[in-house]
Design a protein around this motif. Structure first.
Motif, mmCIF file in Angstrom:
data_model
loop_
_atom_site.group_PDB
_atom_site.id
_atom_site.type_symbol
_atom_site.label_atom_id
_atom_site.label_comp_id
_atom_site.label_asym_id
_atom_site.label_seq_id
_atom_site.Cartn_x
_atom_site.Cartn_y
_atom_site.Cartn_z
ATOM 1 N N VAL A 1 0.767 -1.217 0.181
ATOM 2 C CA VAL A 1 -0.139 0.027 -0.016
ATOM 3 C C VAL A 1 0.883 1.146 0.046
ATOM 4 O O VAL A 1 1.824 1.038 0.695
ATOM 5 C CB VAL A 1 -1.008 -0.063 1.224
ATOM 6 N N MET A 2 0.429 2.343 -0.566
ATOM 7 C CA MET A 2 1.204 3.637 -0.855
ATOM 8 C C MET A 2 0.283 4.546 -0.429
ATOM 9 O O MET A 2 -0.763 4.743 -0.787
ATOM 10 C CB MET A 2 1.595 3.935 -2.336
ATOM 11 N N SER A 3 0.838 5.511 0.757
ATOM 12 C CA SER A 3 0.213 6.599 1.452
ATOM 13 C C SER A 3 0.813 7.703 0.744
ATOM 14 O O SER A 3 1.373 7.831 -0.391
ATOM 15 C CB SER A 3 0.615 6.462 2.735
ATOM 16 N N GLY A 4 0.266 8.858 1.139
ATOM 17 C CA GLY A 4 0.807 10.085 0.844
ATOM 18 C C GLY A 4 1.192 11.021 2.037
ATOM 19 O O GLY A 4 0.584 10.799 3.235
ATOM 20 N N ASP A 5 1.821 12.190 1.812
ATOM 21 C CA ASP A 5 2.302 12.901 3.024
ATOM 22 C C ASP A 5 2.328 14.319 2.613
ATOM 23 O O ASP A 5 2.509 14.834 1.353
ATOM 24 C CB ASP A 5 3.853 12.529 3.212
ATOM 25 N N HIS A 6 1.801 15.200 3.479
ATOM 26 C CA HIS A 6 1.700 16.735 3.666
ATOM 27 C C HIS A 6 2.036 16.906 5.274
ATOM 28 O O HIS A 6 1.118 16.155 5.994
ATOM 29 C CB HIS A 6 0.796 17.323 3.020
#
Length: 289
Positions: free
Chosen positions: A30-35
């Motif tokens: 699974v691939m998450s995202g970041d800010h």
């Protein structure tokens, strides 16, 4: 070919069950995202839309990556994890190195650091980090991480990253993969020079073979063409079996299912997300040869 499920913007309280189900139906990762944050006011600086504004809103959820990956690693046994992408030059590489090493050990080598330069000027301004030097800062962070993961006293002296002899324990038990994200020439060169993989920003299938050839040539120029290299490519068309099969020989090693928000709209239920993953697994993963 490996297959990943993007989980960016999924409701945080659903993520553990999403990861468990992704593992159950056969996804590699699974691939998450970041800010780090969403600013109250934002200039049009997003490079991947005609408007210059990103698809997320101030309500879009970006959980802390280290807490998230630790929880998902504990809830699964085979699933891999990465971020597409972590805004690395915004952070202190010493803290990132320690978090990555800990995750590598606790997940038994199932974590890869997905990193990029970032595009949101306001994020850097609020953190007090110079935006225009983020590319050079990213390069130094990538160099520093490789040094900090060694099981010995190390030091690094760059223009932006500088530390005396130190040692971080525990050191990782495996070589932690680094996947560099970004679509411009500098990002591709950075992936070839520092990375063990590349994360795309969304491409039409017709673009993929040319990108794979370009990355291969850049890796050859960097003297690293003999090393393993992953290419995680999200497609801007419906992710069908025949499309992935046609791209297998181009050098593309990993395909992505559609993000939940794109396929189902915002605020989808956990059951809806499971049905989407199950359908992709049935139609693509289990039939891929």
């Amino acid at each position: 070919m490996k297959f990943w499920q993007p989980i960016t913007w999924a409701e945080t309280d659903q993520l553990i069950e999403i990861a468990r189900f992704a593992e159950e139906v056969g996804f590699h990762g699974v691939m998450s995202g970041d800010h780090a944050l969403y600013p109250g006011t934002m200039e049009a600086g997003y490079p991947y839309s005609d408007s210059g504004y990103p698809p997320q809103t101030e309500e879009s959820e970006y959980p802390d990556q280290w807490a998230l990956f630790g929880a998902l690693a504990a809830a699964t046994s085979r699933l891999h994890f990465t971020c597409g992408v972590y805004v690395l030059p915004l952070r202190n590489p010493i803290e990132v190195a320690k978090a990555c090493a800990t995750l590598d050990i606790l997940s038994k080598g199932r974590f890869a650091l997905g990193a990029g330069a970032g595009w949101m000027r306001e994020e850097f301004d609020i953190y007090g980090v110079e935006f225009k030097t983020r590319g050079k800062r990213l390069d130094e962070c990538l160099e520093a991480l490789q040094i900090l993961w060694k099981p010995e006293l190390v030091e690094y002296h760059g223009q932006y990253i500088d530390f005396p002899p130190i040692r971080l324990a525990p050191a990782p038990e495996n070589d932690i993969p680094i996947y560099i994200g970004g679509a411009n020439k500098l990002a591709l060169k950075r992936a070839a020079r520092y990375g063990s993989g590349w994360i795309g920003t969304g491409n039409h299938p017709d673009e993929v073979p040319g990108l794979m050839r370009e990355i291969k040539e850049l890796r050859k120029q960097a003297g690293r063409e003999q090393l393993p290299f992953e290419t995680l490519v999200g497609l801007t068309v419906k992710p069908e079996l025949s499309v992935f099969q046609s791209l297998q020989d181009s050098g593309m090693t990993s395909g992505l299912n559609m993000p939940f928000d794109y396929a189902l709209g915002k605020g989808s239920s956990l059951d809806d997300k499971k049905r989407l993953m199950e359908r992709f697994a049935k139609d693509v993963i289990h039939r891929f040869t």
